[in-house]
Design a protein around this motif. Structure first.
Motif, mmCIF file in Angstrom:
data_model
loop_
_atom_site.group_PDB
_atom_site.id
_atom_site.type_symbol
_atom_site.label_atom_id
_atom_site.label_comp_id
_atom_site.label_asym_id
_atom_site.label_seq_id
_atom_site.Cartn_x
_atom_site.Cartn_y
_atom_site.Cartn_z
ATOM 1 N N SER A 1 77.476 65.484 -1.243
ATOM 2 C CA SER A 1 78.709 64.690 -1.259
ATOM 3 C C SER A 1 78.679 63.573 -0.215
ATOM 4 O O SER A 1 79.409 62.597 -0.330
ATOM 5 C CB SER A 1 79.940 65.575 -1.054
ATOM 6 O OG SER A 1 79.989 66.071 0.264
ATOM 7 N N CYS B 1 75.776 61.829 0.571
ATOM 8 C CA CYS B 1 74.745 60.806 0.356
ATOM 9 C C CYS B 1 74.412 60.504 -1.102
ATOM 10 O O CYS B 1 73.641 59.580 -1.355
ATOM 11 C CB CYS B 1 73.480 61.182 1.110
ATOM 12 S SG CYS B 1 72.767 62.744 0.596
ATOM 13 N N ASP B 2 74.968 61.225 -2.048
ATOM 14 C CA ASP B 2 74.660 60.981 -3.459
ATOM 15 C C ASP B 2 75.720 60.062 -4.047
ATOM 16 O O ASP B 2 76.886 60.440 -4.168
ATOM 17 C CB ASP B 2 74.618 62.309 -4.217
ATOM 18 C CG ASP B 2 74.133 62.164 -5.641
ATOM 19 O OD1 ASP B 2 74.204 61.048 -6.199
ATOM 20 O OD2 ASP B 2 73.697 63.179 -6.209
ATOM 21 N N ASP B 3 75.324 58.854 -4.413
ATOM 22 C CA ASP B 3 76.266 57.871 -4.949
ATOM 23 C C ASP B 3 76.871 58.293 -6.284
ATOM 24 O O ASP B 3 77.866 57.716 -6.720
ATOM 25 C CB ASP B 3 75.586 56.514 -5.111
ATOM 26 C CG ASP B 3 75.263 55.863 -3.777
ATOM 27 O OD1 ASP B 3 75.917 56.221 -2.774
ATOM 28 O OD2 ASP B 3 74.355 55.011 -3.735
ATOM 29 N N ALA B 4 76.280 59.279 -6.946
ATOM 30 C CA ALA B 4 76.822 59.767 -8.215
ATOM 31 C C ALA B 4 78.074 60.620 -8.007
ATOM 32 O O ALA B 4 78.806 60.886 -8.963
ATOM 33 C CB ALA B 4 75.765 60.565 -8.975
ATOM 34 N N SER C 1 81.712 61.002 -6.518
ATOM 35 C CA SER C 1 82.836 60.169 -6.077
ATOM 36 C C SER C 1 83.965 61.030 -5.529
ATOM 37 O O SER C 1 84.082 62.213 -5.876
ATOM 38 C CB SER C 1 83.377 59.358 -7.249
ATOM 39 O OG SER C 1 82.382 58.506 -7.758
ATOM 40 N N THR D 1 85.054 62.564 1.713
ATOM 41 C CA THR D 1 84.275 62.461 2.949
ATOM 42 C C THR D 1 84.074 63.832 3.583
ATOM 43 O O THR D 1 82.994 64.142 4.074
ATOM 44 C CB THR D 1 84.983 61.519 3.944
ATOM 45 O OG1 THR D 1 85.209 60.274 3.287
ATOM 46 C CG2 THR D 1 84.145 61.303 5.177
#
Length: 115
Positions: free
Chosen positions: A28, A30-33, A35, A53
């Protein structure tokens, strides 16, 4: 015949499954997939969470994820969602999924969630 607004009058939900809550937390971050508001699932630890965050569990078990603080007197689910920059629907969806999986919900959230 449906209009465009009728054909697309639904909310999509993204679910991300992980082997551990530690993996879910790291992903959660660092993975841009993933949200804010997406649902995180860790079957092995009986955790369902909401991505942000500081990803937080809606289940009694949180593992390496955060838990929601006990609500203040008069605080609603909408108040908490606003503070965490997610929606009440994010909470409600994650809680419903946890119920369907047979996982215990966070006792701090139970009074705020729909039955």
């Amino acid at each position: 015949m449906f209009t465009d607004s009728e054909r697309f009058a639904f909310d999509t939900r993204r679910h991300h499954a992980f082997a551990t809550t530690g993996n879910a937390y790291d992903a959660s971050q660092c993975d841009d997939a993933i949200s804010t508001g997406d649902t995180l699932i860790v079957l092995a630890e009986q955790v369902v969470a909401v991505a942000m965050t500081w990803p937080f569990a809606v289940t009694a078990e949180a593992g390496k994820l955060h838990s929601v603080a006990p609500p203040r007197k008069g605080e609603t689910l909408a108040d908490i969602a606003r503070l965490l920059h997610v929606t009440t629907a994010d909470f409600e969806h994650a809680a419903e999924l946890a119920r369907c999986l047979g996982f215990s919900l966070d006792p701090n959230l139970v009074p705020l969630l729909p039955a």
